[in-house]
Design a protein around this motif. Structure first.
Motif, mmCIF file in Angstrom:
data_model
loop_
_atom_site.group_PDB
_atom_site.id
_atom_site.type_symbol
_atom_site.label_atom_id
_atom_site.label_comp_id
_atom_site.label_asym_id
_atom_site.label_seq_id
_atom_site.Cartn_x
_atom_site.Cartn_y
_atom_site.Cartn_z
ATOM 1 N N GLN A 26 1.837 -2.856 -38.807
ATOM 2 C CA GLN A 26 1.146 -4.140 -38.773
ATOM 3 C C GLN A 26 1.573 -5.001 -39.951
ATOM 4 O O GLN A 26 1.657 -4.534 -41.081
ATOM 5 N N THR A 27 1.873 -6.286 -39.659
ATOM 6 C CA THR A 27 2.231 -7.217 -40.728
ATOM 7 C C THR A 27 0.978 -7.904 -41.251
ATOM 8 O O THR A 27 -0.132 -7.737 -40.711
ATOM 9 N N GLU A 28 1.148 -8.702 -42.310
ATOM 10 C CA GLU A 28 -0.008 -9.318 -42.977
ATOM 11 C C GLU A 28 -0.769 -10.281 -42.080
ATOM 12 O O GLU A 28 -1.959 -10.528 -42.266
ATOM 13 N N ASP A 29 -0.071 -10.837 -41.069
ATOM 14 C CA ASP A 29 -0.750 -11.768 -40.175
ATOM 15 C C ASP A 29 -1.539 -11.056 -39.084
ATOM 16 O O ASP A 29 -2.062 -11.671 -38.168
ATOM 17 N N GLY A 30 -1.597 -9.704 -39.202
ATOM 18 C CA GLY A 30 -2.378 -8.928 -38.243
ATOM 19 C C GLY A 30 -1.632 -8.566 -36.978
ATOM 20 O O GLY A 30 -2.163 -7.858 -36.111
ATOM 21 N N LYS A 31 -0.373 -8.970 -36.884
ATOM 22 C CA LYS A 31 0.394 -8.693 -35.688
ATOM 23 C C LYS A 31 0.981 -7.288 -35.731
ATOM 24 O O LYS A 31 1.464 -6.832 -36.753
ATOM 25 N N HIS A 32 0.928 -6.557 -34.615
ATOM 26 C CA HIS A 32 1.502 -5.229 -34.511
ATOM 27 C C HIS A 32 2.939 -5.334 -34.007
ATOM 28 O O HIS A 32 3.236 -6.101 -33.105
#
Length: 609
Positions: A76-82
């Protein structure tokens, strides 16, 4: 070493080399996140920002028959995207890797796996040169390739010893094939030609074909500069000691004056002293001074090699050879004969007066020449009669301690051989007047009561360093049997005490020693000294009919094949009526039928016939 053990070690090394070659690591940036892929022989892992997101573990190297493996995981990245990461890794000849994130290729690479014998290893020569640079000497005798040579079946040996143990040559045409490969490398220096030479060198110990290589090399038409270039390449890329030795020898077959200082550095490690000294002597000018400096800097098998190469062209060198040459930390006195010859011991002792230093050095050389009963190098020495005559003459002046008088007792023992032996000596290296002079000189010195006084003082002092005193007591035929048994109570495994009791040749003392052996409840888990003590007593019992039969039977019933062998030999020397009884017949029959040792089976059958 059995073929099975050698094969096992070779397979282990191949497996370790392969593991190092396929061990690869990649780090890739994806939108500020670190994706790490680590490929190993039995495992692949994928990490994102230090967290394992996928892994694959193999149970066996044979799982690589499936050439590719795939790994996938999410992060998961910081923008919440998997995001989904996918890795495909593997290949038959080349190691291919493809990394995708969300189906898009972000990294792709193909690496050729060459499995070069020198890759992924520490090079030996730079390793040694760094030690010399930092410490001006070799401080660690370990070599980077120890891990490939040492295991539970192949103990680590003193540097240089393994070359001393080689007794067989190489198979026919091996050396011709090796030299052909090297010359092809010289003509066409590529990775493949260098690999072919390197692999061939690894097959055998260089010392086993050294002389043949020299004979064949001089027949080659060579471009010396190109030969040196490839020898230096092997030297600098060698991760195996035999490759280092081969390269040094080739350099020594050329004018290697420009490499002199580098070769001198390699000579300081005693695994390479012999070949390095060959290169200095054969390929450089004014090498003797360098060889002498190296001889004074090494202390093991390298020093023994250096004595062989050193030319005694000055009085200073000759004196050093006579006073320091036999001293080393692996096998004192090993070089006694060559030191006596090169140092011109016979001439040095013919002076009317000599220094104390020379007297002590001469004594050490003579001890080495006297050696063991089974081999006495003194009978091979051309000037043995002259040297012993002059040494005992100078002993009248310089014999001042038991350590000096002990040498005289050793000489006296040598002089006590039968007339048949002396007739052989007269035909080679002795004259009757020399023999007489030696005997008279020893008797004159031995009249001084101080030797018996000092011997008695040491033996009654509790000093465990009493080997010389024991020998001197035996020379004077002093009755110290009771004292020896008292000493054994405190030091039961002292070899010197056991051998001194056996040397008395007194039946009652031998019987008492047999009784003393009852301290062993079994013959399991013995030390090396205990093992030797038991064998020594077994050998001695052959002279004493009917003595120690329970001890002999115990040795026969042990699982130690060497005990069985010496026990059977002892029985063979005795009249059968002493041991012709059911308990002995039973154990001898078992050895004849079941022993793994052919010689033991035959001995047992002979006794039963």
């Amino acid at each position: 070493m059995s073929f099975k053990e050698e094969f096992k070690r070779e397979m282990r090394n191949i497996k370790n080399d392969a593991a190092k070659e396929v061990d690869k690591y990649w780090a890739i940036d994806f939108q500020g996140h670190k994706i790490e892929i680590h490929n190993k022989m039995l495992e692949e892992t994928v990490k994102v920002d230090g967290r394992i997101v996928a892994s694959n573990t193999r149970q066996s190297i044979w799982s690589h028959l499936m050439p590719y493996s795939t790994l996938s995981g999410t992060f998961q990245t910081e923008d919440g995207k998997h995001h989904k990461v996918f890795v495909k890794i593997g290949g038959l000849v080349r190691l291919n890797i493809v990394v995708k994130v969300d189906g898009r290729v972000i990294f792709k690479e193909a690496i050729t796996l060459e499995f070069l014998p020198w890759s992924n290893k520490e090079f030996i020569v730079p390793y040694l040169e760094q030690q010399i640079k930092e410490h001006h000497k070799i401080i660690n005798t370990d070599l980077p390739d120890d891990a490939y040579l040492v295991d539970e079946n192949h103990p680590k040996l003193a540097p240089g010893l393994s070359d001393q143990l080689v007794s067989e040559g190489v198979t026919p045409f091996f050396t011709k094939k090796l030299l052909k490969l090297f010359m092809e490398q010289v003509e066409n220096p590529t990775t493949q030609t260098r690999k072919a030479t390197y692999e061939k060198i690894k097959e055998e110990k260089v010392i086993s074909y050294f002389h043949e290589l020299l004979e064949l090399f001089v027949l080659e038409e060579i471009d010396e500069q190109r030969v040196q270039q490839e020898a230096i390449w092997l030297l600098e890329h060698a991760a195996h000691r035999e490759v280092v030795k081969f390269a040094i020898i080739i350099l020594g077959c050329t004018d290697c004056e420009s490499m002199k200082e580098r070769v001198k550095i390699l000579a300081l490690h005693e695994e390479f002293t012999g070949v390095a000294l060959f290169a200095l002597k054969n390929g450089t000018s004014n090498s003797n001074d360098s060889i002498w400096q190296i001889a004074k800097s090494v202390s093991g098998w390298g020093k023994i090699e250096a004595i062989n190469f050193l030319e005694p062209n000055t009085e200073e060198i000759r004196l050093w050879i006579l006073t320091e040459g036999t001293k080393n930390n692996v096998m004192n006195h090993y070089s006694s004969l060559i030191c006596a010859e090169k140092g011109k011991l016979d001439i040095m002792l013919h002076e009317s007066e000599i220094s104390k230093e020379l007297f002590i050095g001469a004594g050490e050389i003579i001890l080495g020449l006297l050696g063991e009963v089974t081999h006495q190098a003194i009978d091979e020495y051309e000037y043995s009669g002259q040297v012993l005559m002059r040494y005992t003459y100078h002993a009248k002046t310089h014999c001042s301690g038991l350590e000096h008088f002990y040498i005289l007792t050793r000489i006296a023992k040598y002089m006590s051989e039968d007339e048949e032996t002396w007739n052989e000596r007269y035909a080679t290296n002795w004259k009757p007047h020399e023999r007489q002079a030696v005997k008279e000189a020893i008797l004159e010195i031995a009249k001084d009561p101080i030797w018996i006084q000092q011997t008695s003082s040491i033996l009654h002092s509790g000093n465990k360093k009493d080997t010389h005193a024991l020998a001197i007591a035996q020379y004077y035929k002093l009755d110290i049997t009771e004292l020896l048994f008292e000493k054994l109570k405190n030091d039961p495994n002292n070899l010197d005490y056991h051998m001194a009791i056996i040397a008395t040749k007194d039946r009652k003392a031998i019987e008492a020693l047999v009784t003393f052996m009852d301290r062993f409840e079994s013959f399991e888990k013995l030390t090396e000294d205990e093992h030797f003590i038991i064998i020594s007593l077994l050998e001695a019992l052959g002279e004493y009919e009917g003595t120690g039969l329970h001890f002999i039977e115990k040795c026969l019933r042990s699982d130690d094949s060497s005990f069985q062998y010496f026990a059977l030999n002892t029985l063979e020397k005795q009249d059968k009526r002493h041991w012709d009884r059911p308990d002995f017949i039973d154990v001898i029959q078992k050895i004849a039928n079941k022993s793994k040792e052919k010689e033991n089976r035959q001995l047992a059958k002979n006794l039963l016939s």
